[in-house]
Design a protein around this motif. Structure first.
Motif, PDB file in Angstrom:
ATOM      1  N   ARG B 101       0.564  -1.517   0.089  1.00 27.72           N
ATOM      2  CA  ARG B 101      -0.243  -0.079   0.454  1.00 27.72           C
ATOM      3  C   ARG B 101       0.880   1.140  -0.500  1.00 27.72           C
ATOM      4  O   ARG B 101       2.079   1.485   0.213  1.00 27.72           O
ATOM      5  N   ASP B 102       0.016   2.176  -0.449  1.00 26.81           N
ATOM      6  CA  ASP B 102       1.243   3.969  -0.577  1.00 26.81           C
ATOM      7  C   ASP B 102       1.885   3.977   1.048  1.00 26.81           C
ATOM      8  O   ASP B 102       2.703   4.322   0.891  1.00 26.81           O
ATOM      9  N   ARG B 103       1.271   3.578   2.177  1.00 28.88           N
ATOM     10  CA  ARG B 103       1.931   4.128   3.651  1.00 28.88           C
ATOM     11  C   ARG B 103       1.996   2.434   3.794  1.00 28.88           C
ATOM     12  O   ARG B 103       1.826   1.625   4.024  1.00 28.88           O
TER      13      ARG B 103
ATOM     14  N   TRP C 478      -2.795 -12.306 -15.056  1.00 26.95           N
ATOM     15  CA  TRP C 478      -3.832 -11.359 -16.014  1.00 26.95           C
ATOM     16  C   TRP C 478      -3.320 -10.539 -17.068  1.00 26.95           C
ATOM     17  O   TRP C 478      -2.048  -9.601 -16.857  1.00 26.95           O
ATOM     18  N   SER C 479      -3.366 -10.974 -18.861  1.00 23.54           N
ATOM     19  CA  SER C 479      -2.364 -10.133 -19.774  1.00 23.54           C
ATOM     20  C   SER C 479      -2.971  -8.551 -19.732  1.00 23.54           C
ATOM     21  O   SER C 479      -1.595  -7.424 -19.850  1.00 23.54           O
ATOM     22  N   TYR C 480      -4.138  -8.534 -19.683  1.00 19.70           N
ATOM     23  CA  TYR C 480      -4.157  -6.847 -19.165  1.00 19.70           C
ATOM     24  C   TYR C 480      -4.739  -6.550 -17.474  1.00 19.70           C
ATOM     25  O   TYR C 480      -5.647  -7.082 -16.505  1.00 19.70           O
ATOM     26  N   VAL C 481      -4.754  -5.704 -16.766  1.00 25.52           N
ATOM     27  CA  VAL C 481      -4.306  -4.698 -15.804  1.00 25.52           C
ATOM     28  C   VAL C 481      -5.242  -3.850 -15.475  1.00 25.52           C
ATOM     29  O   VAL C 481      -5.046  -2.381 -16.509  1.00 25.52           O
ATOM     30  N   SER C 482      -6.590  -3.922 -14.806  1.00 25.02           N
ATOM     31  CA  SER C 482      -7.606  -2.446 -14.558  1.00 25.02           C
ATOM     32  C   SER C 482      -6.710  -1.476 -14.516  1.00 25.02           C
ATOM     33  O   SER C 482      -5.856  -1.487 -13.390  1.00 25.02           O
ATOM     34  N   PRO C 483      -6.119  -0.533 -14.849  1.00 28.22           N
ATOM     35  CA  PRO C 483      -5.671   0.707 -13.887  1.00 28.22           C
ATOM     36  C   PRO C 483      -6.211   1.305 -13.296  1.00 28.22           C
ATOM     37  O   PRO C 483      -5.664   1.993 -11.289  1.00 28.22           O
ATOM     38  N   ARG C 484      -7.559   0.803 -12.587  1.00 30.82           N
ATOM     39  CA  ARG C 484      -8.264   0.983 -11.126  1.00 30.82           C
ATOM     40  C   ARG C 484      -7.595   0.202 -10.307  1.00 30.82           C
ATOM     41  O   ARG C 484      -7.511   0.481  -8.835  1.00 30.82           O
ATOM     42  N   ASP C 503     -15.283  -4.214   2.962  1.00 27.66           N
ATOM     43  CA  ASP C 503     -15.099  -3.203   1.119  1.00 27.66           C
ATOM     44  C   ASP C 503     -13.890  -4.380   0.870  1.00 27.66           C
ATOM     45  O   ASP C 503     -13.044  -4.810   1.972  1.00 27.66           O
ATOM     46  N   LEU C 504     -13.736  -4.014  -0.453  1.00 26.83           N
ATOM     47  CA  LEU C 504     -12.209  -4.688  -0.878  1.00 26.83           C
ATOM     48  C   LEU C 504     -11.461  -3.420  -0.948  1.00 26.83           C
ATOM     49  O   LEU C 504     -11.701  -2.331  -1.598  1.00 26.83           O
ATOM     50  N   TRP C 505     -10.537  -4.537  -1.500  1.00 25.15           N
ATOM     51  CA  TRP C 505      -9.355  -3.049  -1.653  1.00 25.15           C
ATOM     52  C   TRP C 505      -8.970  -3.155  -3.157  1.00 25.15           C
ATOM     53  O   TRP C 505      -8.480  -3.909  -3.888  1.00 25.15           O
ATOM     54  N   ALA C 506      -8.358  -2.011  -3.415  1.00 34.05           N
ATOM     55  CA  ALA C 506      -9.253  -2.006  -4.757  1.00 34.05           C
ATOM     56  C   ALA C 506      -7.839  -2.636  -6.148  1.00 34.05           C
ATOM     57  O   ALA C 506      -8.452  -3.746  -6.923  1.00 34.05           O
ATOM     58  N   PRO C 507      -6.887  -2.775  -5.605  1.00 31.20           N
ATOM     59  CA  PRO C 507      -5.545  -3.531  -6.387  1.00 31.20           C
ATOM     60  C   PRO C 507      -6.530  -4.801  -6.343  1.00 31.20           C
ATOM     61  O   PRO C 507      -5.910  -6.005  -7.334  1.00 31.20           O
ATOM     62  N   ASP C 508      -6.963  -5.499  -5.047  1.00 36.64           N
ATOM     63  CA  ASP C 508      -7.235  -7.241  -5.106  1.00 36.64           C
ATOM     64  C   ASP C 508      -8.767  -6.796  -6.137  1.00 36.64           C
ATOM     65  O   ASP C 508      -8.484  -8.264  -6.902  1.00 36.64           O
ATOM     66  N   LEU C 509      -9.644  -5.830  -5.763  1.00 38.58           N
ATOM     67  CA  LEU C 509     -10.516  -6.522  -6.311  1.00 38.58           C
ATOM     68  C   LEU C 509      -9.890  -6.159  -7.412  1.00 38.58           C
ATOM     69  O   LEU C 509     -10.749  -7.565  -8.761  1.00 38.58           O
TER      70      LEU C 509
END
Lengths: 216, 472, 749
Positions: B101-103, C478-484, C503-509
Motif C-alpha cells: 500500500r501507499d503507506r 492477467w494480461s491486462y490489468v485495470s488501471p484501477r 470493503d475490498l482493496w482495489a488492487p485485489d478487486l
C-alpha cells in the motif's frame, strides 16, 4: 389470549424510540448538513431503493461511505465535536427520535400473538437447505412446520449443528433473525402461526392497520 | 530505522495478542491493539490499556476486516503488523496489501509470495514432491466434480487394499479449510457420495469454495511438527526442534503438544525414532531453503506406525504451540527463548544472529490447551461465564491466558472457547508427566451458563491423556 | 337531440385542438371557443332560426381552422396527437377496416397482456361474382381510449411473446399478418424474460416468417415498436411518429437529467424535431414505404373516410407483397402500380389476389425481407472499406464457400458417421474385453509379484493426479490489468448492505478478483480491454469490419461532434468491435459492444456487422462449434469463479465466457436500436439461460417489506477446472452445441 386494545394503548403511551446512529467502522467523520430538530427520512421507494437522509460520511482507506438515516424521525443530537476526527467503530454520531411506524407496532404486537420459536443458544442461525429454498422461492409463509422438523442450522464457534422445530404446527409468519448476525439465547427466531389462529392474527393486523396513525 | 522505533499493530485477539504485546515490551517496541465490541472483556484489551502508550487500543467493527486494521495502523502510526495466528496470519493478500500500500508497513510473517506458495496445500505438495519429500496419497488439487471425486476415492480404496490395509479409509476435506474443520472420513465407497456432498456444502457455507480434497486416511499415526525459523535473508533457516501433537479432539484439533516429537531415550518405538526426527527436520529445512522462507513457520508431518513420515502441510505463521518448543530450547545454552519475540525481531529485519549449532534442547515440554468444551460429547463448545480461574505459580509452569483470574469472564461465541495454554517443563518425560498431572489437579476452573449448568472443560481429558504422551 | 349531439361533438373537437397544441395558437382556439359559446348561448335563448344551418357553418369553421392549423403542426404536436385519448385505436380499425373479426388470446382484462391485441379478421373481396373471405391475422398494441388496464399500449414481455406465438399460428395457416403499431415503447420489465430480450426474440423470428407481414405505424416508440414492426411493407399514418426514442427520453439524455427531473418543453420540442420522427422524415430516410394520409389534425374514430382509405391501402400493400414474389401476375401488378396515388378512385375490393404463396415464393419473400432490412442498415452506417477491398472480400468469400463445402460439409457428414461407428465398436470391445480379462486379472493380482501394477507406481499415480494446466493459469496473472488496480483504496460493494460484503482493496478487486466481489459475487464493470486480453487466448484476436463507422443518419444536431469525440477518445470507429478469436483453441467469431463508445448502445453501425458474423461463421465453419461440453457444468451468471487460494482462475473465467455467450445470443439484438435494423436470421442459442442482471442493483423483490433471512449468502460459483473432460457425443444425453458467436459487453466507469 391477550388484550390487543391494552397493548395498543401501552404503545400509544410511549410511541417513540431513540435511534443512535453509530459509525459502522473506524474512519474520519464528516457530518452532513443536519441540525438538531431537523426531520430526517428513512429509505423510501417501492423497494426501499431510495436512501434516507444523509447524516454523515465516514472515510476509511480513501473510501467515502455515506451514513444515511435508516428510519424517519427528528434529529435530537449531532455529536459535532467528532467532525474531522478518526473514530472507533460503533462510536455514536447522531441521535434520532423515531415515532413508531405501523409496521413496527404490528411487529411488536405480533411478537406477543404468535408462537415464538426461540434460539436455544447464542449463535448464528440459518434455515435448513430445503426450508431455505422454499423461503427464498415463495416467502416464509409457504413453510408449514410440524414438531421435529429440521428447521435450522445453528452455527457457533465454526461448528454447525441441526436444530429441529418444536412447538405447534403452523406456518412461519414472521422471521426475526438476519443470516449473518448472532442471535442471543432466548431471542425469537421465527413467529409461528397455527392454522386455527390465522384469522385471529389477520384481525390483529387489520386492527393495527386501522388504529395506528403514522406520524411524522 | 532502528528496531526500537517501530510500532506494531497487533491484528489479533485473546491469548496470542497478549503474547505479542509482551514480546513487544520485551523488545522495547510500542504497540497498538484492536478489539471488537463483543470482545471488550478479553485480556488483551486490559493489558493494552494497562501497558500501552498513546493510541494503543482501538475498537473496530470486525477482526476480519483488513480495512479496519489498515485504518487503525495509519491512525496510530504503526509501522508493522503482527497477524498472530488465525484471521489474516496466512492470508497472502493481506500480507501483500500491508507491504504494497501507499503507506507501507512491515508484515511480521513470511513475505506474501512465500505465504502464497506454501499456503496452497496443492502447491506445497508439488514442491515437496519435487524435492523428494514424501506426501500422503490423494488428490493434489481441489476436486469440484462428483464423478471425479468418486473415482479418486475408489482408487484410494483399491490402493489401500493392495497395501494390505484391513480397513481402508478415505479422508474428504474442504480444500479451503484448515485446523481440522470440514474433514470427514469415509470407510465405505458406498457412503462416499453423501459425505462428499456434506463436506462440499459445508465448505461452500464456511469458505465459499466447493473444492474438496480426497486423501488416503492414514490411521494410527502420530502428528509431528518441525518449528522452522529464518531471518529475512531466507538463506539460513534453522529449526527449533520437533513437537508431537497427536493428542487431539474428535474434530482432529490439537489438545496436548509435547516437545520433542519422540523420546527414544525412555520409550521404545517400532522404528528408528531418532532417524525419523532427523529426516523430517532435514526435509523441512530443505523446503524452507528452496522457497527462501523468511520468518517463523511450522512443517506438519504425520508418521505412521511403521515409521513412514508424510508431509501434511506448512503453516506459514507462528503457532499456538510455539511456547512448548521454546521451553526446551537453549540458544548458546541460554534459557528463556521467546519465539514470538524472535519472530518480531527478525520480521523487522534484524539478522537471526546464531546458527543451528548454537541451538540445543533440554528436557521435555508439555502444553495443555484448556478449553471450555465437553470431551464426552464430541468436544462440543461450552458457552457461559467463567467465575473462578486460578492455579499455583510454579517455576516450571508458564500460563498464557486472556481470561482474567480476578473477574468473571463471559466466553464470546464468536471464537473458539479457548481459555488458556499451560506449558510445563520437566527434565525428562517422567518428570514432565508428573508435573502435568500435578498442575491439572491443582487448577481451579469454575463457572456456569445461563441455564445454571456448571462449566464444562477438558481438564479430565487432558489428565487422562497425560499418561500416554509420546507413546505411539 | 341531434343538435345537442353535434354541439357536444364540436366541444370535443375543440378540446382536442387545445390538447394537441398544448398552449400554442391560442387566438384560433379562442375564436372557436367564442363561436361555440355564442352558438350555445343563442341556442339556449332560442334565438336561432335555423339550427342546422348555423351548426353547419360552425362545423365548416372548425374544418377550416383545423385545416389551417394542420399546416403548422410540429413534430411534437404529432406526438401529442397520437397520445390523445381521442386518437383512433386498434379496436376502431378492426371495426371499420375489416369485415369481421374475432379477438383471440383473451379479451380485455382477461388477456395475459391487455395492451397487446390479437384478432383474426376477414377482408371480403369479390372476384367476378364470387365473394371471397380472406382471413388475416391482426396484431397490434391496443391503447384504447384511455382505459388504464391497457397500459397505454406499453406491452410487457409476455404480451410480445403472445404476439410471436400467434404470428407462428398465422405462419402455419399461411395467412398474412397485419400489424398495427400503437406503442410509446415496451413496458420496462427488468426481470426475466426481460423486455429487450423478448423483442429480440420477436425480431429474430419475424425475420424468418414465411407469410407476408404488413405493418402500419401510428405510434412507433423505441424498441416496443420493433416487437411487431419488422414487416415486408411498412405503412405509416401521416400524423404518427416512429422514433428510436420518445422525445422526452431523448431530452432526458440530451439534458443529462437524473431520475425524477423533467426536461424543459423547449428541449423536448427540439429533440422531437431532431429525431426525425414524422412520417415524411421516415419516408425520406426509407424507413417506411408509404404514408397513409389522415384527416387534418389526425384521425379520430369518426373519420370513416379515413378508415375506408386505410382499408384500400392495407389491401394494396398486401397485394403488392404477394404479387411481388408470386411467379405470375403481371397484369394485376400493373394495375396496382398504375393505381398508386389515386387512393380515392381505387376499389381493390373488386380485384382478387389470392393471399397464399408457394414454397418457392415464400423463400423469395423471406429473402426480400432480409435484403430490405440489410439495405436499411447499410445506408445508415458508413462503410469506408475501399471498393476494391469490398470486391476482393467478395471473391475471397466465394473461394471460402467452395473450400468450406468440401472441408466441412462434404467431409464432415461422413466423418461423423465414421466416428460414431468407431465409438460404437470401441464400446462393444470394451465390454467384451472386460468380461474376458477380469478373471485373469484377479488371478495375477493374487499371485505375489504378479503382473499387477506395483504399489509404488499406483502411489505415484495417486499423488500426481492432476494435469495442472500452468498455461491455463497464466500463472495467476492477467494480461491486462485495470488501471484501477493501481490505486491504494478500499471499494464498497453495492450489495454490502444486503450481503454483508466487507470493503475490498482495489488492487485485489480489480487486479486479482477480476472485478468480482468475493463475498457476494457482484461484478464490478471491467474495461473492455480486460475482456479482450484476458478472456481470449493471447494473440488470437483478428479484427475485421473495423472500417465500419458510426454515422448520423438522422442528422441529429450535435451528434456528429459527439461521435467524433467518441471516436477520438476510444480510437474506435463504432461501438461494436468484431473479431475472430480463440478461447482454449476453440475458434469464435465475436461481436463486442464497447461501453466507452457512446455507452455501448447499438446504432446501425454497431448492428451492421452482426448479420455478417453469422455469414462469416458459415463461410469459415469452426470445428469448435461441434465440440460438446459437459452439460452439468452450470453457467455462472455474472460471477467469476474464485479459488480461495489463488484467486480466480483465468482459464475458468474464459471457459465460462464461451458458455455464457451461448446462452445470451439473443441479447445481441436486445439493445436500443435505431429503427432501420439489419435483419438476418441469426442462429439461435442452444439453450436459454435467464440472466439475472449482472451489475444490476440488488433490490428487494417486490412484496417483501423486510429482508428475509437467508440461510447463507449467495454463493460463488465453484471454480471450474480450466478444461472440462471432453464428454463424448453419446454421453449425458442432450447435446450442447457450442455457439460460435460470443458477445461480451464491457463497461467503463
Amino acid at each position: 389470549m391477550f388484550d390487543i386494545t391494552q397493548l395498543l394503548d401501552e404503545i400509544k403511551a410511549s410511541p417513540y424510540e431513540e435511534i443512535v446512529v453509530t459509525a459502522p467502522h473506524t474512519g474520519v467523520v464528516t457530518f452532513a448538513d443536519v441540525r438538531e430538530g431537523a426531520r430526517v427520512i428513512g429509505p423510501s421507494g417501492t423497494w426501499k431503493e431510495k436512501k434516507g437522509t444523509l447524516l454523515a460520511t465516514i472515510e476509511r482507506e480513501r473510501n467515502q461511505k455515506p451514513i444515511h438515516a435508516v428510519e424517519k424521525g427528528e434529529v435530537k443530537e449531532v455529536l459535532r465535536h467528532l467532525e474531522g476526527t478518526f473514530v472507533e467503530a460503533g462510536t455514536p454520531l447522531v441521535r434520532l427520535r423515531h415515532f413508531l411506524s405501523r409496521d413496527e407496532v404490528l411487529a411488536i404486537i405480533l411478537k406477543k400473538a404468535l408462537h415464538l420459536f426461540v434460539a436455544p443458544e447464542r449463535a448464528k442461525y440459518y434455515f435448513a437447505p430445503d426450508v431455505d429454498k422454499k423461503v427464498k422461492a415463495s416467502g416464509p409463509r409457504s413453510v408449514s412446520l410440524h414438531e421435529g422438523m429440521d428447521l435450522f442450522i445453528m452455527s457457533r464457534m465454526k461448528r454447525e449443528a441441526g436444530l429441529a422445530y418444536s412447538g405447534p404446527s403452523g406456518v412461519i409468519y414472521a422471521v426475526y433473525f438476519q443470516h449473518n448476525e448472532n442471535v442471543d439465547a432466548g431471542q425469537p427466531l421465527i413467529g409461528v402461526c397455527p392454522p386455527d389462529q390465522l384469522s385471529l392474527i389477520e384481525d390483529v393486523v387489520a386492527r393495527v392497520q386501522t388504529e395506528w396513525e403514522e406520524r411524522e | 530505522m532502528q528496531t526500537k522505533d517501530h510500532k506494531v499493530l497487533v491484528a489479533n485477539r485473546g491469548e496470542i495478542a497478549i503474547r505479542i504485546v509482551q514480546a513487544c515490551r520485551k523488545l522495547g517496541l510500542a504497540f497498538t491493539c484492536v478489539y471488537t465490541a463483543e470482545d471488550a472483556a478479553s485480556g488483551h484489551v486490559r493489558i493494552a490499556r494497562e501497558l500501552g502508550g498513546d493510541k494503543s487500543l482501538c475498537r473496530v467493527s470486525s477482526y476480519h476486516d483488513a480495512n479496519e486494521l489498515m485504518a487503525v495502523a495509519d491512525d496510530a502510526g504503526a509501522t508493522a503488523v503482527h497477524p498472530g495466528y488465525g484471521f489474516f496470519a496466512e492470508d497472502y493478500r493481506f500480507a501483500r496489501r500491508v507491504s504494497q500500500r501507499d503507506r507501507k508497513l512491515i508484515f511480521i510473517g513470511p513475505s506474501w509470495r512465500v505465504i502464497r506458495e506454501l499456503g496452497d496445500k496443492i502447491n506445497t505438495k508439488r514442491l515437496a514432491r519435487s524435492l523428494g519429500v514424501p506426501t500422503v496419497p490423494g488428490s493434489d488439487r481441489p476436486i469440484y466434480d462428483e464423478m471425479e471425486a468418486e473415482k479418486v476415492a475408489q482408487s484410494l480404496f483399491e490402493f489401500q487394499e493392495q497395501q494390505g490395509i484391513r480397513k481402508p479409509l478415505v479422508l474428504v476435506k474442504a480444500s479451503a479449510g484448515g485446523g481440522g474443520m470440514g474433514i470427514e472420513e469415509v470407510y465405505d465407497i458406498d457412503l462416499f457420495r453423501s459425505v462428499y456432498r456434506r463436506i462440499r456444502n459445508y465448505a461452500l457455507r464456511q469458505f465459499k469454495d466447493e473444492g474438496v480434497l480426497i486423501e488416503q486416511r492414514i490411521r494410527d499415526f502420530n502428528h509431528l511438527e518441525v518449528q522452522v525459523v529464518s531471518d529475512r535473508s531466507g538463506r539460513n533457516p534453522v529449526h527449533f526442534g520437533t513437537r508431537n501433537c497427536s493428542i487431539q479432539s474428535t474434530g482432529l484439533q490439537k489438545r496436548v503438544e509435547i516437545a520433542p516429537g519422540f523420546d527414544p531415550s525412555s520409550i521404545e518405538y517400532g522404528f528408528d525414532a531418532a532417524q525419523v526426527l532427523r529426516d523430517i527436520t532435514n526435509h523441512s529445512l530443505a523446503m524452507a531453503r528452496k522457497v527462501g522462507y523468511d520468518n517463523v513457520g511450522t512443517w506438519e508431518w504425520i508418521v505412521t506406525r511403521d515409521g513412514r513420515p508424510f508431509l501434511m502441510e506448512v503453516n506459514t505463521r507462528i503457532q499456538v504451540e510455539n511456547g512448548v518448543s521454546a521451553t526446551i530450547a537453549r540458544v548458546r545454552g541460554q534459557k528463556g527463548v521467546d519465539l514470538i519475540a524472535e519472530q518480531i525481531r527478525i520480521g523487522l529485519g534484524e539478522p537471526l544472529g546464531y546458527g543451528q549449532e548454537d541451538i540445543t534442547f533440554e528436557g521435555v515440554g508439555v502444553e495443555y490447551r484448556l478449553i471450555a468444551e465437553d470431551p464426552d460429547n464430541r468436544f462440543t463448545p461450552w458457552v457461559g461465564r467463567v467465575d473462578g480461574f486460578g492455579w499455583p505459580e510454579r517455576p516450571w509452569l508458564a500460563m498464557h491466558t486472556h481470561v482474567p483470574s480476578d473477574d468473571p469472564y463471559d466466553i464470546p461465541t464468536e471464537f473458539d472457547p479457548n481459555l488458556a495454554l499451560a506449558i510445563i517443563w520437566g527434565k525428562d518425560l517422567a518428570e514432565a508427566r508428573e508435573r502435568g498431572v500435578e498442575f491439572l489437579d491443582t487448577l481451579v476452573l469454575e463457572g456456569a451458563n445461563n441455564a445454571g449448568e456448571p462449566l464444562r472443560s477438558n481438564v479430565r481429558f487432558l489428565r487422562d491423556n497425560t499418561g500416554r504422551i509420546l507413546k505411539f | 337531440m341531434d343538435t345537442e349531439k353535434r354541439t357536444q361533438h364540436l366541444a370535443e373537437r375543440l378540446g382536442y385542438i387545445r390538447d394537441v397544441f398544448g398552449g400554442k395558437h391560442n387566438e384560433n382556439i379562442a375564436l372557436l371557443e367564442s363561436k361555440l359559446q355564442e352558438f350555445n348561448l343563442r341556442l339556449s335563448e332560442g334565438s336561432i332560426s335555423d339550427e342546422n344551418a348555423a351548426l353547419t357553418t360552425l362545423e365548416d369553421l372548425f374544418d377550416f381552422v383545423e385545416r389551417k392549423l394542420e399546416a403548422e403542426l410540429t413534430p411534437m404536436d404529432k406526438v401529442r396527437i397520437v397520445r390523445h385519448p381521442q386518437r383512433i385505436c386498434l379496436r376502431d380499425i378492426l371495426e371499420n377496416v375489416y369485415d369481421n373479426f374475432t379477438e383471440i388470446g383473451g379479451k380485455d382484462e382477461h388477456s395475459i397482456d391487455p395492451s397487446m391485441l390479437i384478432a383474426r379478421a376477414y377482408i371480403t373481396r369479390r372476384s367476378g361474382k364470387k365473394t371471397i373471405n380472406q382471413p388475416v391475422l391482426v396484431i397490434g398494441q391496443e391503447k384504447g381510449h384511455g382505459e388504464e388496464f391497457r397500459n397505454g399500449g406499453s406491452v410487457k414481455p409476455w404480451g410480445n411473446a403472445k404476439a410471436l406465438q400467434y404470428m407462428k399460428v398465422a405462419e402455419t395457416e399461411g395467412i398474412p399478418i397485419h400489424t398495427y403499431v400503437f406503442t410509446p415503447g415496451s413496458y420496462p420489465v427488468e426481470d426475466y424474460p426481460g423486455a429487450a430480450q423478448q423483442i429480440a426474440r420477436n425480431l429474430y423470428e419475424m425475420a424468418g416468417l414465411r407469410v407476408p407481414v404488413i405493418a402500419v405505424f401510428s405510434e412507433g416508440g423505441s424498441g416496443g415498436a420493433e416487437a411487431i414492426g419488422l414487416a415486408d411493407r411498412r405503412l405509416m399514418l401521416s400524423h404518427g411518429y416512429y422514433s428510436v426514442i420518445s422525445p422526452e427520453g431523448g431530452a432526458a439524455i440530451e439534458g443529462r437529467l437524473r431520475q425524477g427531473q423533467r426536461a424543459a418543453p423547449e428541449l423536448i420540442e427540439k429533440c422531437a424535431q431532431q429525431l426525425r420522427i414524422t412520417a415524411e422524415d421516415n419516408l425520406r430516410m426509407g424507413y417506411i414505404d408509404h404514408v397513409v394520409t389522415e384527416p387534418p389534425l389526425g384521425a379520430r374514430p369518426y373519420h370513416y373516410d379515413f378508415f375506408r382509405g386505410l382499408r384500400q391501402e392495407i389491401i394494396r400493400a398486401t397485394d403488392e407483397v404477394i404479387l411481388g414474389v408470386k411467379g405470375f401476375a403481371p397484369f394485376r401488378a400493373m394495375v396496382l402500380r398504375r393505381r398508386r396515388g389515386k387512393a380515392e378512385t381505387m376499389d381493390l375490393d373488386n380485384m382478387y389476389v389470392r393471399w397464399s404463396l408457394s414454397a418457392s415464393a415464400k423463400d423469395r419473400l423471406v429473402g426480400r425481407r432480409h435484403r430490405k432490412f440489410n439495405r436499411l442498415a447499410r445506408n445508415a452506417a458508413r462503410d469506408r472499406r475501399p471498393v476494391l477491398r469490398k470486391l476482393s472480400n467478395m471473391g475471397w468469400d466465394a473461394w471460402w464457400d467452395i473450400y468450406s463445402y468440401f472441408k466441412y460439409d462434404l467431409l464432415r457428414k461422413h466423418q461423423q458417421k465414421i466416428a460414431y461407428l468407431v465409438e460404437e465398436v470401441e464400446a462393444e470391445a470394451q465390454v467384451l474385453m472386460e468380461k474376458v480379462a477380469a478373471p485373469w486379472r484377479k488371478i495375477t493380482c493374487a499371485l505375489p509379484g504378479g503382473s499387477c501394477q506395483s504399489s509404488e507406481e499406483t502411489e505415484r499415480e495417486l499423488t500426481t493426479l492432476s494435469d495442472w494446466d500452468e498455461e491455463g493459469q497464466r500463472n495467476g496473472n492477467w494480461s491486462y490489468v485495470s488501471p484501477r488496480a493501481k490505486e491504494d483504496r478500499a471499494i464498497t460493494c453495492p450489495n454490502a448492505a444486503t450481503h454483508g460484503c466487507l470493503d475490498l482493496w482495489a488492487p485485489d478487486l480489480f487486479g486479482e478478483f477480476a472485478g468480482v466481489c468475493t463475498y457476494c459475487g457482484h461484478h464490478f464493470p471491467m474495461e473492455y480491454q480486460w475482456y479482450l486480453h484476458n478472456v481470449f487466448d493471447e494473440g488470437s484476436i483478428f479484427e475485421f469490419n473495423a472500417e465500419i463507422e458510426a454515422g448520423n443518419p438522422l442528422g441529429f444536431e450535435g451528434f456528429d461532434v459527439k461521435l467524433e469525440q467518441a471516436k477520438k477518445q476510444t480510437g474506435l470507429k463504432s461501438g461494436c468491435v468484431t473479431f475472430e478469436a480463440r478461447i482454449d483453441n476453440v475458434k469464435l467469431v465475436v461481436a463486442m459492444l464497447v461501453a466507452p463508445f457512446r455507452g455501448g448502445s447499438v446504432g446501425a453501425a454497431e448492428a451492421l456487422p452482426l448479420p455478417g458474423l453469422r455469414a462469416r461463421h458459415r463461410r469459415h465453419p469452426h470445428p469448435g462449434r461441434h465440440q460438446r461440453r459437459h452439460p452439468d457444468a452450470p453457467l455462472h451468471h455474472g460471477r467469476a469463479p474464485l479459488h480461495r487460494g489463488r484467486g480466480p482462475v483465468p482459464g475458468a473465467v474464459r471457459h465460462q465466457f464461451v458458455r455464457r455467450a451461448a446462452g445470451q445470443l439473443p441479447r445481441l439484438l436486445a439493445l436500443p436500436v435505431l429503427h432501420p435494423f439489419g435483419q438476418h436470421r441469426l442462429r439461435r442459442a442452444g439453450r436459454h439461460q435467464g440472466d439475472h442482471g449482472r451489475g444490476h442493483p440488488a433490490g428487494l423483490p417486490p412484496g417483501l417489506s423486510r429482508p428475509v433471512a437467508r440461510a447463507h449468502p449467495r454463493h460463488l460459483g465453484p471454480p471450474r477446472r480450466a478444461r472440462q473432460p471432453e464428454a463424448g457425443p453419446s454421453d449425458h444425453g442432450r447435446p450442447q452445441p457450442l455457439l460460435p458467436v460470443a458477445r461480451a459487453t464491457a463497461r467503463n466507469r
